[in-house]
Design a protein around this motif. Structure first.
Motif, PDB file in Angstrom:
ATOM      1  N   THR A 269      -6.940   2.685  -3.995  1.00  0.00           N
ATOM      2  CA  THR A 269      -7.940   2.571  -2.699  1.00  0.00           C
ATOM      3  C   THR A 269      -7.700   0.807  -2.057  1.00  0.00           C
ATOM      4  OG1 THR A 269      -9.580   1.713  -4.378  1.00  0.00           O
ATOM      5  CG2 THR A 269      -9.814   3.912  -3.256  1.00  0.00           C
ATOM      6  N   GLU A 270      -7.442  -0.144  -3.367  1.00  0.00           N
ATOM      7  CA  GLU A 270      -7.030  -1.528  -3.013  1.00  0.00           C
ATOM      8  C   GLU A 270      -5.809  -1.673  -2.214  1.00  0.00           C
ATOM      9  OE1 GLU A 270      -7.585  -4.449  -5.895  1.00  0.00           O
ATOM     10  OE2 GLU A 270      -9.235  -3.206  -6.821  1.00  0.00           O
ATOM     11  N   ILE A 271      -4.752  -0.772  -2.846  1.00  0.00           N
ATOM     12  CA  ILE A 271      -3.456  -0.800  -2.139  1.00  0.00           C
ATOM     13  C   ILE A 271      -3.531  -0.322  -0.585  1.00  0.00           C
ATOM     14  CG2 ILE A 271      -1.216   0.450  -2.158  1.00  0.00           C
ATOM     15  CD1 ILE A 271      -1.350   0.413  -5.147  1.00  0.00           C
ATOM     16  N   ALA A 272      -4.280   0.802  -0.403  1.00  0.00           N
ATOM     17  CA  ALA A 272      -4.427   1.205   1.060  1.00  0.00           C
ATOM     18  C   ALA A 272      -4.766   0.115   2.007  1.00  0.00           C
ATOM     19  CB  ALA A 272      -5.658   2.501   1.016  1.00  0.00           C
ATOM     20  N   MET A 273      -5.874  -0.633   1.486  1.00  0.00           N
ATOM     21  CA  MET A 273      -6.726  -1.397   2.078  1.00  0.00           C
ATOM     22  C   MET A 273      -5.496  -2.748   2.439  1.00  0.00           C
ATOM     23  SD  MET A 273      -9.418  -0.296   2.932  1.00  0.00           S
ATOM     24  CE  MET A 273     -10.539  -1.689   3.950  1.00  0.00           C
ATOM     25  N   SER A 274      -5.104  -3.223   1.295  1.00  0.00           N
ATOM     26  CA  SER A 274      -4.029  -4.412   1.332  1.00  0.00           C
ATOM     27  C   SER A 274      -2.959  -3.980   2.586  1.00  0.00           C
ATOM     28  CB  SER A 274      -3.386  -4.670  -0.092  1.00  0.00           C
ATOM     29  OG  SER A 274      -4.493  -4.906  -0.935  1.00  0.00           O
ATOM     30  N   ALA A 278      -6.817   2.375   6.885  1.00  0.00           N
ATOM     31  CA  ALA A 278      -8.232   2.476   7.008  1.00  0.00           C
ATOM     32  C   ALA A 278      -8.972   2.468   5.759  1.00  0.00           C
ATOM     33  CB  ALA A 278      -8.643   3.458   8.338  1.00  0.00           C
ATOM     34  N   ASN A 279      -8.527   3.562   5.138  1.00  0.00           N
ATOM     35  CA  ASN A 279      -9.154   4.162   3.736  1.00  0.00           C
ATOM     36  C   ASN A 279      -7.980   4.837   2.942  1.00  0.00           C
ATOM     37  OD1 ASN A 279      -8.994   6.917   5.008  1.00  0.00           O
ATOM     38  ND2 ASN A 279     -10.695   6.268   6.095  1.00  0.00           N
ATOM     39  N   GLN A 280      -8.555   5.296   1.836  1.00  0.00           N
ATOM     40  CA  GLN A 280      -7.570   5.997   0.903  1.00  0.00           C
ATOM     41  C   GLN A 280      -6.955   7.279   1.349  1.00  0.00           C
ATOM     42  OE1 GLN A 280      -8.349   6.222  -3.295  1.00  0.00           O
ATOM     43  NE2 GLN A 280      -6.488   7.620  -3.589  1.00  0.00           N
ATOM     44  N   SER A 281      -7.807   8.157   1.942  1.00  0.00           N
ATOM     45  CA  SER A 281      -7.455   9.345   2.459  1.00  0.00           C
ATOM     46  C   SER A 281      -6.204   8.986   3.873  1.00  0.00           C
ATOM     47  CB  SER A 281      -8.609  10.313   3.339  1.00  0.00           C
ATOM     48  OG  SER A 281      -9.043   9.646   4.203  1.00  0.00           O
ATOM     49  N   HIS A 282      -6.500   7.899   4.662  1.00  0.00           N
ATOM     50  CA  HIS A 282      -5.624   7.716   5.627  1.00  0.00           C
ATOM     51  C   HIS A 282      -4.274   7.313   5.050  1.00  0.00           C
ATOM     52  CE1 HIS A 282      -4.251   4.665   9.047  1.00  0.00           C
ATOM     53  NE2 HIS A 282      -3.955   6.011   9.208  1.00  0.00           N
TER      54      HIS A 282
END
Length: 310
Positions: A269-274, A278-282
């Motif tokens: 989840t943090e990697i996705a945002m960094s 938009a979010n982990q599913s994206h």
């Protein structure tokens, strides 16, 4: 700031929707606002639609639902009744006060194209200014390109947080150019430039795009920094880099995510945002489509061990 054009909330009021419908806005031609709005009402209260302010602009509508026996109005008068079929494209001139009787469920995409955007397309194509578009009352068009662009933008409307500005600009620019050619008679007077960007331009463009992995930067801004038109920049970037700007940006996000997964034990989840997702599913969806494996599987294989995340 007051909204200027016939899209989003204003279009929702025109169709007497309770809530503002979802819209995506691009500002890529002479700072003109181009927009797409998805409108739907499965249980409308019967009555005549509202009236949009007269302006030198057009609505191009892709119908997503059959609408038989539609009563069409222009300039305050009932003109005709016609059967509207799903998948058909209609054009409306906002100078003529187009309206219709709402008495059945409807579902449509509306593309808002102001005159200034058409003038920009003609100027960038070294072509004469476009006159009027082919807005014949009740006449629908079987337009596969509009259907394709509409389907792509519909995904963005459903997940607006995942639709980066480069993608919206790219799609709306392509749609406006298509409308200008198919319904405005736009003809290029000179062949488009075939060359790519100069090495320094390519380097600078990539650096600017990479500085904003979240994708808020517009095509217009990057093109202006290189003193190029938006259409020239998009074409030349693809020639030089091999991908349109919005797709290249997705690959850079994946590259950044791989680096984060390789060197740090961060939650996905943090990697996705960094990495600008938009979010982990994206993140999972884009990563899987480009790499061919989910982030969790890729990290497990890259680190040669097991990761507890699915």
């Amino acid at each position: 700031m007051t909204q200027a054009g016939a899209y989003g909330q204003r279009l929702g009021q025109f169709l007497r929707l309770k809530d503002a419908p979802p819209a995506l806005v691009a500002r890529s031609l002479r700072s003109a606002e181009l927009a797409v709005t998805e409108t739907r009402n499965d249980q409308p209260v019967p009555g005549l639609s509202g009236s949009l302010a007269a302006e030198d602009a057009f609505l191009v509508s892709l119908k997503l639902h059959d609408y038989p026996d539609c009563e069409v109005w222009e300039r305050g008068k009932s003109i005709m009744k016609t059967d509207i079929r799903a998948g058909t494209t209609y054009l409306y001139d906002l100078k003529r006060d187009p309206r219709y009787v709402i008495d059945k469920p409807f579902h449509s995409l509306f593309f808002y194209i102001p005159r200034s955007a058409l003038d920009g397309i003609a100027e960038q194509s070294s072509a004469p200014r476009i006159g009027e578009l082919d807005c014949q009352v009740g006449v629908g068009h079987d337009d596969g390109i509009i259907r394709h662009l509409g389907a792509s933008l519909q995904e963005g409307l459903r997940r607006p947080d995942e639709a980066n500005q480069l993608f919206i600009d790219h799609m709306m620019l392509g749609l406006t150019a298509h409308v200008a050619q198919a319904y405005g008679g736009l003809q290029r007077t000179s062949a488009p430039a075939r060359g790519g960007l100069a090495p320094w331009q390519a380097k600078r463009a990539c650096e600017r795009l990479e500085s904003d992995l979240g994708g808020k930067l517009s095509l217009q801004k990057v093109a202006a920094e290189l003193d190029l038109s938006v259409s020239h920049f998009s074409r030349a970037f693809r020639i030089s880099i091999g991908l349109p700007p919005h797709q290249w940006l997705l690959h850079q996000r994946v590259k950044a995510a791989k680096q984060l997964m390789s060197v740090r034990d961060l939650p996905l989840t943090e990697i996705a945002m960094s990495a600008g997702f938009a979010n982990q599913s994206h993140f999972t969806r884009v990563f899987s489509s480009i790499v061919g494996a989910s982030p969790a599987v890729w990290r497990r294989e890259a680190l040669g061990g097991s990761s507890g995340e699915a």
